[in-house]
Scaffold this motif. Structure first.
Motif, PDB file in Angstrom:
ATOM      1  N   ILE A 113     -15.014   0.506  12.682  1.00  9.50           N
ATOM      2  CA  ILE A 113     -15.710  -0.784  12.655  1.00  9.50           C
ATOM      3  C   ILE A 113     -14.925  -1.838  11.863  1.00  9.50           C
ATOM      4  CG2 ILE A 113     -17.790  -1.993  11.877  1.00  9.50           C
ATOM      5  CD1 ILE A 113     -18.297  -0.282  14.282  1.00  9.50           C
ATOM      6  N   LEU A 114     -14.269  -1.419  10.787  1.00 14.19           N
ATOM      7  CA  LEU A 114     -13.565  -2.367   9.929  1.00 14.19           C
ATOM      8  C   LEU A 114     -12.510  -3.151  10.707  1.00 14.19           C
ATOM      9  CD1 LEU A 114     -13.189  -3.482   7.070  1.00 14.19           C
ATOM     10  CD2 LEU A 114     -11.514  -1.666   6.652  1.00 14.19           C
ATOM     11  N   ILE A 115     -11.714  -2.476  11.506  1.00 20.25           N
ATOM     12  CA  ILE A 115     -10.661  -3.158  12.270  1.00 20.25           C
ATOM     13  C   ILE A 115     -11.257  -3.905  13.463  1.00 20.25           C
ATOM     14  CG2 ILE A 115     -10.072  -1.251  13.824  1.00 20.25           C
ATOM     15  CD1 ILE A 115      -7.623  -3.676  12.069  1.00 20.25           C
ATOM     16  N   GLN A 116     -12.418  -3.470  13.935  1.00 19.69           N
ATOM     17  CA  GLN A 116     -13.103  -4.204  14.995  1.00 19.69           C
ATOM     18  C   GLN A 116     -13.690  -5.513  14.456  1.00 19.69           C
ATOM     19  OE1 GLN A 116     -16.002  -1.455  16.572  1.00 19.69           O
ATOM     20  NE2 GLN A 116     -14.458  -0.169  17.575  1.00 19.69           N
ATOM     21  N   MET A 117     -14.170  -5.471  13.209  1.00 15.56           N
ATOM     22  CA  MET A 117     -14.693  -6.674  12.578  1.00 15.56           C
ATOM     23  C   MET A 117     -13.571  -7.645  12.214  1.00 15.56           C
ATOM     24  SD  MET A 117     -17.619  -5.287   9.920  1.00 15.56           S
ATOM     25  CE  MET A 117     -17.713  -6.922   9.151  1.00 15.56           C
ATOM     26  N   LEU A 118     -12.447  -7.075  11.769  1.00 15.67           N
ATOM     27  CA  LEU A 118     -11.328  -7.888  11.294  1.00 15.67           C
ATOM     28  C   LEU A 118     -10.068  -7.546  12.088  1.00 15.67           C
ATOM     29  CD1 LEU A 118     -11.960  -7.378   7.459  1.00 15.67           C
ATOM     30  CD2 LEU A 118     -12.909  -9.155   8.946  1.00 15.67           C
ATOM     31  N   PRO A 119     -10.009  -8.008  13.338  1.00 13.95           N
ATOM     32  CA  PRO A 119      -8.844  -7.715  14.184  1.00 13.95           C
ATOM     33  C   PRO A 119      -7.626  -8.512  13.744  1.00 13.95           C
ATOM     34  CG  PRO A 119     -10.310  -9.240  15.302  1.00 13.95           C
ATOM     35  CD  PRO A 119     -11.008  -8.829  14.039  1.00 13.95           C
TER      36      PRO A 119
ATOM     37  N   PHE B  40       0.840  -1.195   0.000  1.00 13.61           N
ATOM     38  CA  PHE B  40       0.000   0.000   0.000  1.00 13.61           C
ATOM     39  C   PHE B  40       0.878   1.249   0.000  1.00 13.61           C
ATOM     40  CE2 PHE B  40      -2.622  -3.293   2.012  1.00 13.61           C
ATOM     41  CZ  PHE B  40      -3.748  -3.246   1.193  1.00 13.61           C
ATOM     42  N   GLU B  41       0.475   2.230  -0.792  1.00 14.20           N
ATOM     43  CA  GLU B  41       1.273   3.446  -0.947  1.00 14.20           C
ATOM     44  C   GLU B  41       0.922   4.523   0.065  1.00 14.20           C
ATOM     45  OE1 GLU B  41       0.543   4.573  -4.957  1.00 14.20           O
ATOM     46  OE2 GLU B  41       1.733   2.930  -5.822  1.00 14.20           O
ATOM     47  N   ASN B  42      -0.017   4.245   0.957  1.00 20.56           N
ATOM     48  CA  ASN B  42      -0.451   5.237   1.940  1.00 20.56           C
ATOM     49  C   ASN B  42      -0.607   4.561   3.304  1.00 20.56           C
ATOM     50  OD1 ASN B  42      -3.137   3.968   2.003  1.00 20.56           O
ATOM     51  ND2 ASN B  42      -3.343   4.859  -0.056  1.00 20.56           N
ATOM     52  N   ASP B  43      -1.044   5.351   4.293  1.00 18.93           N
ATOM     53  CA  ASP B  43      -1.205   4.812   5.647  1.00 18.93           C
ATOM     54  C   ASP B  43      -2.681   4.661   6.030  1.00 18.93           C
ATOM     55  OD1 ASP B  43      -1.980   7.427   5.927  1.00 18.93           O
ATOM     56  OD2 ASP B  43      -0.670   7.869   7.635  1.00 18.93           O
ATOM     57  N   LEU B  44      -3.555   4.553   5.036  1.00 15.81           N
ATOM     58  CA  LEU B  44      -4.989   4.418   5.313  1.00 15.81           C
ATOM     59  C   LEU B  44      -5.310   3.125   6.059  1.00 15.81           C
ATOM     60  CD1 LEU B  44      -6.400   5.655   1.880  1.00 15.81           C
ATOM     61  CD2 LEU B  44      -6.494   6.872   4.074  1.00 15.81           C
ATOM     62  N   TRP B  45      -4.413   2.152   5.976  1.00 12.95           N
ATOM     63  CA  TRP B  45      -4.614   0.873   6.655  1.00 12.95           C
ATOM     64  C   TRP B  45      -4.429   0.997   8.170  1.00 12.95           C
ATOM     65  CZ3 TRP B  45      -0.279  -0.849   9.297  1.00 12.95           C
ATOM     66  CH2 TRP B  45       0.941  -0.263   8.934  1.00 12.95           C
ATOM     67  N   MET B  46      -3.856   2.105   8.616  1.00 14.29           N
ATOM     68  CA  MET B  46      -3.648   2.311  10.055  1.00 14.29           C
ATOM     69  C   MET B  46      -4.944   2.851  10.664  1.00 14.29           C
ATOM     70  SD  MET B  46       0.229   3.880   9.974  1.00 14.29           S
ATOM     71  CE  MET B  46       0.409   3.839  11.766  1.00 14.29           C
ATOM     72  N   LEU B  47      -5.819   1.931  11.033  1.00 13.58           N
ATOM     73  CA  LEU B  47      -7.136   2.294  11.562  1.00 13.58           C
ATOM     74  C   LEU B  47      -7.141   2.274  13.086  1.00 13.58           C
ATOM     75  CD1 LEU B  47      -9.244   0.184   9.046  1.00 13.58           C
ATOM     76  CD2 LEU B  47      -8.788   2.646   8.953  1.00 13.58           C
ATOM     77  N   ASN B  48      -8.140   2.918  13.653  1.00 17.54           N
ATOM     78  CA  ASN B  48      -8.264   3.021  15.109  1.00 17.54           C
ATOM     79  C   ASN B  48      -9.206   1.926  15.622  1.00 17.54           C
ATOM     80  OD1 ASN B  48      -8.706   3.695  17.775  1.00 17.54           O
ATOM     81  ND2 ASN B  48      -8.896   5.891  17.379  1.00 17.54           N
ATOM     82  N   PRO B  49      -8.698   0.952  16.379  1.00 17.86           N
ATOM     83  CA  PRO B  49      -9.547  -0.142  16.869  1.00 17.86           C
ATOM     84  C   PRO B  49     -10.625   0.306  17.847  1.00 17.86           C
ATOM     85  CG  PRO B  49      -7.370  -0.228  17.885  1.00 17.86           C
ATOM     86  CD  PRO B  49      -7.299   0.807  16.798  1.00 17.86           C
ATOM     87  N   LYS B  50     -10.518   1.524  18.355  1.00 25.14           N
ATOM     88  CA  LYS B  50     -11.519   2.024  19.293  1.00 25.14           C
ATOM     89  C   LYS B  50     -12.732   2.630  18.572  1.00 25.14           C
ATOM     90  CE  LYS B  50      -8.280   3.031  23.053  1.00 25.14           C
ATOM     91  NZ  LYS B  50      -7.738   4.084  23.952  1.00 25.14           N
ATOM     92  N   THR B  51     -12.520   3.086  17.338  1.00 28.44           N
ATOM     93  CA  THR B  51     -13.600   3.807  16.646  1.00 28.44           C
ATOM     94  C   THR B  51     -13.959   3.223  15.276  1.00 28.44           C
ATOM     95  OG1 THR B  51     -11.977   5.354  15.703  1.00 28.44           O
ATOM     96  CG2 THR B  51     -13.017   5.976  17.793  1.00 28.44           C
TER      97      THR B  51
END
Length: 227
Positions: A188-194, A175-186
């Motif tokens: 939903i995507l990273i909460q669904m796929l930890p 990935f060419e950006n840092d969009l994958w760095m999500l916040n697990p507290k807010t």
């Protein structure tokens, strides 16, 4: 004669290189686009409790996510009841990241399909120009198995040591950006796929891949010894 030997070698290299790529991408597709796998992971990782979204809604969201990755829908404007209130599931950052993920999947599909065509061409080519086609094919399959098993076992050892570290490397490479760095507290995507979800999918893909390539290598070795 020299030209035939050169072409013969090219066909063998194609088999050695593209066979594991096709098998790996096919296995990844089986797990990454398997709704039943997601449901099991939701239950295992207590996703419903963490997201405050009912399992039925989580499964529906997953269906729409998979449809998006398969290019059956154009957006991720998905709504669900969260904490008793109907609202949009994914924020703009999550949607942008999934757009990048979709592009990666589409490239993977293309690479796999091109690989299948090249493999078929190489196998047919060896059958026509090789004096002992079966031996040449089994040698290629055995070489492909040995090489790919060595690499995959090495990768498995690395992720057992520190999965998060190499999971991060993967994102920085693809990935060419840092969009994958999500916040697990807010988010939903990273909460669904930890992280545990990705660890499980990685180990299953590696395990299936090793099993298939070991079988191909074993059969090829047996055939070569027998001949």
């Amino acid at each position: 004669m020299l030209r035939n030997n050169y072409i013969h070698s090219i066909f063998q290299v194609i088999i050695i290189v593209y066979l594991p790529i096709v098998i790996l991408l096919s296995i990844l597709q089986v797990y990454a686009l398997n709704e039943n796998f997601y449901t099991k992971e939701f239950k295992k990782n207590h996703v419903s409790e963490n997201t405050k979204i009912e399992l039925e809604d989580l499964n529906r969201i997953t269906t729409e996510l998979i449809d998006y990755l398969k290019d059956r829908r154009n957006d991720l404007n998905i709504f669900a009841e969260i904490k008793g209130k109907k609202s949009t599931v994914f924020g703009e950052r999550e949607k942008k990241h999934m757009k990048d993920v979709k592009k990666l999947f589409q490239r993977g599909f293309i690479l796999r399909n091109v690989g299948i065509v090249l493999l078929i061409g190489a196998l047919l080519g060896l059958s026509k120009i090789s004096e002992n086609a079966n031996k040449a094919i089994y040698q290629s399959l055995l070489g492909s198995s040995i090489l790919s098993l060595g690499i995959m076992i090495f990768i498995f050892v690395l992720i057992q040591e520190d999965f998060y570290k190499y999971f991060t490397y993967f994102h920085k490479i693809f990935f060419e950006n840092d969009l994958w760095m999500l916040n697990p507290k807010t988010d939903i995507l990273i909460q669904m796929l930890p992280l545990d979800f990705f660890y499980d999918i990685a180990t299953r893909v590696i395990g299936s891949f090793v099993g298939i390539m070991f079988s191909i290598g074993g059969i090829s070795f047996y055939k070569l010894r027998k001949s």
